[in-house]
Write an enzyme that holds these catalytic residues in place. Structure first.
Site, PDB file in Angstrom:
ATOM      1  N   ASP A   1     -10.757   2.861   4.622  1.00 53.72           N
ATOM      2  CA  ASP A   1     -11.014   1.426   4.491  1.00 53.72           C
ATOM      3  C   ASP A   1     -12.520   1.135   4.489  1.00 53.72           C
ATOM      4  O   ASP A   1     -12.936   0.031   4.147  1.00 53.72           O
ATOM      5  CB  ASP A   1     -10.370   0.673   5.670  1.00 53.72           C
TER       6      ASP A   1
ATOM      7  N   GLN B   1      -4.600  -1.726   9.868  1.00 52.52           N
ATOM      8  CA  GLN B   1      -4.549  -3.021   9.178  1.00 52.52           C
ATOM      9  C   GLN B   1      -5.154  -4.118  10.060  1.00 52.52           C
ATOM     10  O   GLN B   1      -4.780  -4.280  11.217  1.00 52.52           O
ATOM     11  CB  GLN B   1      -3.088  -3.361   8.822  1.00 52.52           C
TER      12      GLN B   1
ATOM     13  N   LYS C   1       0.841  -1.205   0.000  1.00 48.43           N
ATOM     14  CA  LYS C   1       0.000   0.000   0.000  1.00 48.43           C
ATOM     15  C   LYS C   1       0.879   1.259   0.000  1.00 48.43           C
ATOM     16  O   LYS C   1       0.601   2.220  -0.708  1.00 48.43           O
ATOM     17  CB  LYS C   1      -0.943  -0.020   1.212  1.00 48.43           C
TER      18      LYS C   1
END
Ligand code: NAP
Length: 295
Positions: free
Chosen positions: A121, A98, A54
């Site tokens: 996200d 994450q 990412k």
């Protein structure tokens, strides 16, 4: 029939290029460089690989990315305090924690602490809740599900009125994809580990999304002739002929599916590259939201 291959790699590259151009336009106009903060807790090797990918993608798109690494025994309070600081930082537009979190941390309350406007996200309970409600728009849609929808659009899928079958009901893939398909006016059947006679259901699918995490689970004769198949699965299977000792396969028996489906995504090179492209797009959107631009 030989299925058309939906080239997620090429589609994702084109989208990343578009994001890069729009980031450059922002910078030329004197607006802030979009900034993404990643938070990784513990030392899950797969999470580290994903976060590294990412950061690299951000760099290539001209997006600034800042990584925060915390030890696995970090307290809930400390994680939330870091997120709150990032919420207040005007140079950070998107925050990505994450997942999965190490045992002992409460995922829902960590996600809840992310500012809605920085939830790139799309896992904040309010963003997910809005996805589930008619007439409400989430600020961000999770990257893998929106990548699936983007691929369906690029493949020219007629979703209105279509029979769509989603295999899997996870929070990160199956359930949000199902909600997005409902919003696109498909008639959606969600299958999971308690569903009876899955092949009979998938054989009726104009659109089939496989997200179960079982290598080559969907056989060719489970697929409706001419149907569109999106394979989200990424599974390692042992393969001594490969230098690394394994190869990646999807949740669909690809060679069999090629003979039956109208269009299909390969693994690798299908949904995977879209996930990162969508995260970049969401980060750019977060920077625009911070400017007061809702587009
Ligand atoms: P997950 O959280 O493990 O969920 C799997 C889902 O499949 C669950 O809903 C489970 O049902 C269902 N399932 C398990 N066994 C089944 C069976 N025999 N028949 C029918 N349904 C069954 O997985 P996930 O996170 O959604 O990921 C799914 C796959 O997508 C994995 O291969 C993962 O690596 C991949 N993935 C790829 C990307 C990408 O960017 N390409 C992103 C995320 C995930 P229950 O709910 O009943 O347990």
């Amino acid at each position: 029939m030989t299925a058309k291959i939906i080239d997620g790699k090429a589609i994702a590259e084109a989208l990343r290029e578009k994001v890069k151009e729009q980031v450059n336009e922002r910078i030329s106009a004197g607006l802030l460089v979009p900034g993404l903060a990643t938070v990784i807790i513990g030392d899950n090797p797969a999470s580290r690989v994903y976060v590294r990918m990412k950061h690299k993608a951000c760099q290539e798109a001209g997006i600034k990315s800042i990584g925060h690494e915390l030890p696995a025994d970090t307290s809930q309070e400390d994680v939330v305090a870091l997120v709150r600081n990032l919420n207040e930082d005007p140079n950070i537009h998107g925050i990505l924690v994450q997942l999965p979190l190490p045992a002992g941390l409460d995922e829902e309350s960590v996600l809840n602490s992310i500012s809605l406007k920085k939830d790139v996200d799309g896992f904040h309970p309010i963003n997910i809740g809005r996805l589930a409600q008619k007439g409400r728009e989430p600020l961000f849609i999770p990257a893998t599900p929106s990548g699936v929808m983007y691929l369906l659009e690029e493949a020219g899928a007629q979703l209105d009125g279509a029979n769509a079958v989603v295999l899997g009901r996870s929070n990160i893939v199956g359930m949000p994809v199902s909600l997005l398909l409902v919003s696109a006016n498909s008639t959606v059947t969600i299958c999971h580990s308690h569903t009876r006679d899955i092949p009979a259901i998938t054989r009726e699918a104009d659109v089939l999304i496989a997200a179960v995490g079982i290598p080559e689970y969907v056989k060719g004769d489970w697929i409706k002739p001419g149907g569109i198949v999106i394979d989200v699965g990424v599974n390692r299977v042992e393969d001594d002929s490969m230098k690394r000792g394994y190869r990646l396969v999807g949740d669909v028996a690809y060679d069999q599916a090629l003979e039956v489906a109208g269009a299909i995504t390969p693994v690798p090179g299908g949904v995977g590259p879209m996930t990162i492209a969508m995260l970049l797009r969401n980060t750019l959107r977060a920077a625009r939201l911070a400017d007061g631009n809702d587009q």
